[in-house]
Design an enzyme around this catalytic site. Structure first.
Site, PDB file in Angstrom:
ATOM      1  CE  LYS A 127     -22.618  -5.714 -11.659  1.00 55.81           C
ATOM      2  NZ  LYS A 127     -23.367  -4.526 -12.128  1.00 55.81           N
ATOM      3  CE  LYS A 142      -7.743 -17.470   2.385  1.00 51.47           C
ATOM      4  NZ  LYS A 142      -7.894 -18.922   2.090  1.00 51.47           N
ATOM      5  CD  GLU A 166      -0.884 -11.406  -8.905  1.00 53.96           C
ATOM      6  OE1 GLU A 166       0.202 -11.462  -9.485  1.00 53.96           O
ATOM      7  OE2 GLU A 166      -0.992 -11.060  -7.712  1.00 53.96           O
TER       8      GLU A 166
HETATM    9 MO1  MOS Z   1       0.904  -8.388 -10.246  1.00 52.27          MO
HETATM   10  S1  MOS Z   1       1.949  -9.460 -11.639  1.00 52.27           S
HETATM   11  O1  MOS Z   1       1.712  -8.801  -8.836  1.00 52.27           O
HETATM   12  O2  MOS Z   1       0.904  -6.812 -10.697  1.00 52.27           O
END
Ligand code: MOS
Length: 737
Positions: A632, A700, A704
């Site tokens: 989730k 992993k 981001e």
């Molecule tokens: Mo992130 S931009 O590595 O906090």
């Protein structure tokens, strides 16, 4: 020892363990700690971008009731410099103005209102110099950075010979792509509450890294890091903006010491455009050469971004071009232009988010030139090994991502001709792009304590920046220790706890998860050894391999009668608890494998041909990101990243006044981010991926990668819909008319 399947909670879609506290107001953020005798700080910010303060008059402010201090460069204590990494700070050491929004003073008063009013009365006169604000007009001043880009790589790198590769190409794409300044806009403002107890400083700070903040503040104040304690229990969004301590953090400490009272300093929304970093503007040239069959013969990605005059931040836009596609000739470079603005900083997938817009748009342009399907073009250049390092991948499921993503999206039904798909009057476009992010990991420590009452406590510095660290660490600990999740308590967000890295680079789950896993496993193993060596235990003399840990008990695999609880073992030994510490760190795997996560983004847009308005109407993102700790929270991270990418593609743009260097749209009314109405159903698919190399849990990072490739997928979809190639973000309606 074994863990039965019933114990397996890692991966389950557990609700957030801190969810109840968050929705009932019980979760304390950094500006919410009740502190006795609290005073309030408000900073004064520079109204010009470059020059000197010739006069700063605190008298009118000082005369107001409740005002305790007005601290400026005229009376600020000496600071000790910028040890401890992170960005270079400005803490009232001189009269030099380096950028608009620089803190040039701080007013402290009994109440916030008094401090605000007083700050408005401080008269400042400047000797103004003409600032350098516009990067595009100053490209002749671009220089080669002195620093490195992440993973300690040089700013410029090449394999093969791009000139030769281009000479042998049948088809070329050579284009320039640009991305604007963007701001993080976390919901929680930057906030610091500073409390001195003798020579000990306690900071409640909104930060992505309590340990880096501790180092930085200690360095500025010239005191030992052990005399600074930083706490951060909850963070309302960071996105990189809270990834390093900014000037207001030591300023709160300086002000508190001056007035001999705790000081709370919360930056106003407007104050956060300039003084706490931003994503820099970039100009990127991508050159691709390919054979008629679509095999890349050359790839060049040259990026220029802005930095400040006093510090260096490189937006590493060319980083993914080094590893993304199989190509014998790859050249990447990074250049910087110094501007009279604050120092830029990490913002969600720094480098990959902005860089993938350029690279993945260029790949789409190449696909059109060659009349090859965009997915097929990428498959023809699929990198079986890292093309720059020659290293094998620790794992890579990108082929599977393309496949399941395309199937789910219905990609094969796409008519590749621009303007060929319509819904009534609207133009429909389908676009795709590859997503990728490196898998980072840093040393991290944790302590696991199994208590006599059958509960367990995990202690690890770290911090939960809203991503779910409390929750996923609870799951890792429950599984390692062999007790239910309800019995686990996680303590984090405090430099008094074992050291961990900044929550940046999507590395927390892998770094801290590894240490929690090892500490939990070790604590359980210690407890078992105690039982096996104890004549009074029904497990006495058994083989460790035959013992199973489940639900807070140990028992023999084959004899269910031979069982006892963790509490009973500890009680008989008169122990309140048993504990283990793990100091986990990456090993040689990082030199043997290239470690990245991958994904594929598929976007549908609907464009109004009359107004140029673009709406994202459908999204499928498929990702290979190793083992999921929580289905989730993982889904939320990826969806959140894609939403952030929709903002990047269509809305986000920090507008800077070319004369004053001041942000013009410095609030959430004028800096546009997606709202619910801008976001359609986003479907995230996870490809089952087992990575035996990255770290003990096969994790992993997922914070981001979600944003990467999104802007390109949208730009590519907009091209498909309209036949217009927009290479300049954001894709606002004016660019389509
Ligand atoms: Mo992130 S931009 O590595 O906090």
């Amino acid at each position: 020892m074994n863990t039965p399947d019933r114990n397996k909670v890692v991966g389950k879609p557990l609700n957030r363990v801190d969810g109840y506290l968050k929705v009932t107001g019980g979760a304390r953020y950094s500006a919410e700690f009740p502190v006795a005798k609290l005073a309030y700080g408000v900073t004064i910010q520079s109204a010009i971008a470059k020059g000197k303060i010739t006069q700063i008059d605190p008298k009118a402010a000082e005369r107001l009731p409740g005002v305790l201090a007005v601290i400026t460069h005229l009376n600020a204590p000496k600071a000790f410099g910028d040890k401890g990494g992170g960005r270079k700070l400005q803490v009232l050491q001189d009269n030099i103005v380096l950028y608009s929004g620089q803190h040039i003073g701080i007013v402290v008063a009994d109440t916030f209102e008094q401090a605000m009013h007083a700050a408005s009365l401080v008269q400042v006169r400047y000797e103004e110099e003409k600032p350098t604000i516009n990067m595009r007009e100053n490209l002749s001043k671009a220089y080669i950075p002195k620093g490195k880009i992440p993973r300690n790589e040089p700013p410029d790198a090449s394999v093969g010979n791009v000139t030769q590769g281009l000479a042998s190409a049948a088809v070329r794409v050579e284009q320039t792509y640009t991305t604007p300044v963007e701001n993080h806009n976390a919901m929680e403002p930057h906030a610091t509450t500073a409390v001195w107890q003798g020579d000990q400083l306690l900071l409640y700070d909104a930060t992505q890294g309590v340990f880096p903040a501790q180092q930085k503040v200690a360095g500025v104040l010239g005191i030992e890091p052990k005399n600074v304690r930083v706490m951060s229990y909850y963070v309302g969004g960071g996105f990189g903006g809270k990834g390093s301590a900014w000037s207001h953090v030591p300023l709160a400490a300086i002000a508190s010491r001056q007035v001999k009272r705790p000081v709370k300093l919360v930056l106003g929304r407007i104050q956060m455009y300039g003084s706490v970093g931003f994503r820099p503007e970039t100009i990127q040239q991508v050159t691709l050469g390919a054979t008629r069959e679509g095999k890349l013969t050359a790839l060049r990605h040259a990026g220029t971004s802005q930095t400040s005059t006093f510090d260096e931040f490189i937006e590493p836009v060319g980083k993914s071009a080094r590893m993304m596609y199989a190509c014998a000739n790859i050249e990447t470079s990074h250049r910087l232009v110094q501007l009279d603005q604050g120092t830029p900083t990490f913002m969600r997938a720094p480098g990959e988010a902005s860089g993938s817009f350029a690279l993945e748009s260029a790949m789409d342009e190449l696909a059109y030139k060659l009349k090859i399907d965009p997915v097929e073009l990428r498959l023809r250049n699929y990198a079986e090994v890292d093309p720059s390092k020659g290293l094998p991948w620790s794992s890579k499921s990108l082929r599977e991502c393309y496949k399941v993503g395309a199937e789910r999206f219905g990609w094969q039904k796409r008519n590749p001709t621009p303007r060929s798909m319509r819904d009534g009057n609207y133009l429909i476009g389908w676009g795709m792009a590859t997503a990728t992010h490196p898998t980072y990991r840093s040393p991290a420590s944790a302590i696991a304590q199994i208590m006599a009452d059958g509960t367990a406590v995990i202690r690890t510095g770290s911090q939960d920046i809203g991503t779910g660290t409390y929750t996923v660490m609870t799951q890792v600990a429950a599984e390692a220790i062999g007790i239910p999740v309800e019995k686990i308590r996680i303590e984090l967000g405090d430099t008094n706890l074992p050291e961990t890295p900044v929550s940046g680079g999507s590395q927390t789950a892998a770094s801290v998860g590894s240490s929690v896993h090892l500490a939990g496993t070790e604590a359980r193993s210690k407890l078992m050894q105690l039982a096996l060596a104890d004549q009074k235990s029904p497990l006495y003399g058994s083989n460790a391999e035959d013992v199973i840990a489940e639900n807070g008990s140990l028992f023999l695999k084959n004899k269910s009668s031979a069982t006892e609880t963790y509490g009973a073992i500890l009680g008989r030994h008169k122990l309140k608890m048993i504990e283990a510490r793990a100091d986990a760190k990456p090993g040689e795997e990082k030199d043997k494998y290239s470690m990245h996560s991958f994904g594929a983004q598929f976007a549908e847009v609907r464009v109004n041909p009359d107004s140029g308005e673009v709406r994202v109407t459908r999204w499928v993102g498929s990702f290979g990101v190793g083992r999921l700790l929580n289905a989730k929270t993982a889904n939320s991270q990826l969806v959140g990243g894609i939403v952030y990418g929709i903002g990047m593609a269509l809305m986000e743009h920090t507008v800077i006044d070319p004369n004053l260097g001041r942000v013009v749209n410095r609030d959430l009314a004028e800096y546009h981010v997606p709202v619910n109405a801008d976001v359609t159903a986003i479907e995230v698919l996870f490809v089952d991926e087992h990575d035996p190399h990255v770290n003990p849990l096969g994790i992993k990072g997922i914070g981001e990668i979600g944003i990467t490739g999104v802007a390109a997928a949208i730009a590519n979809a907009v091209y498909h819909a309209t036949g217009k190639r927009v290479r300049d973000l954001p894709i606002t309606l004016d660019k389509l008319l």
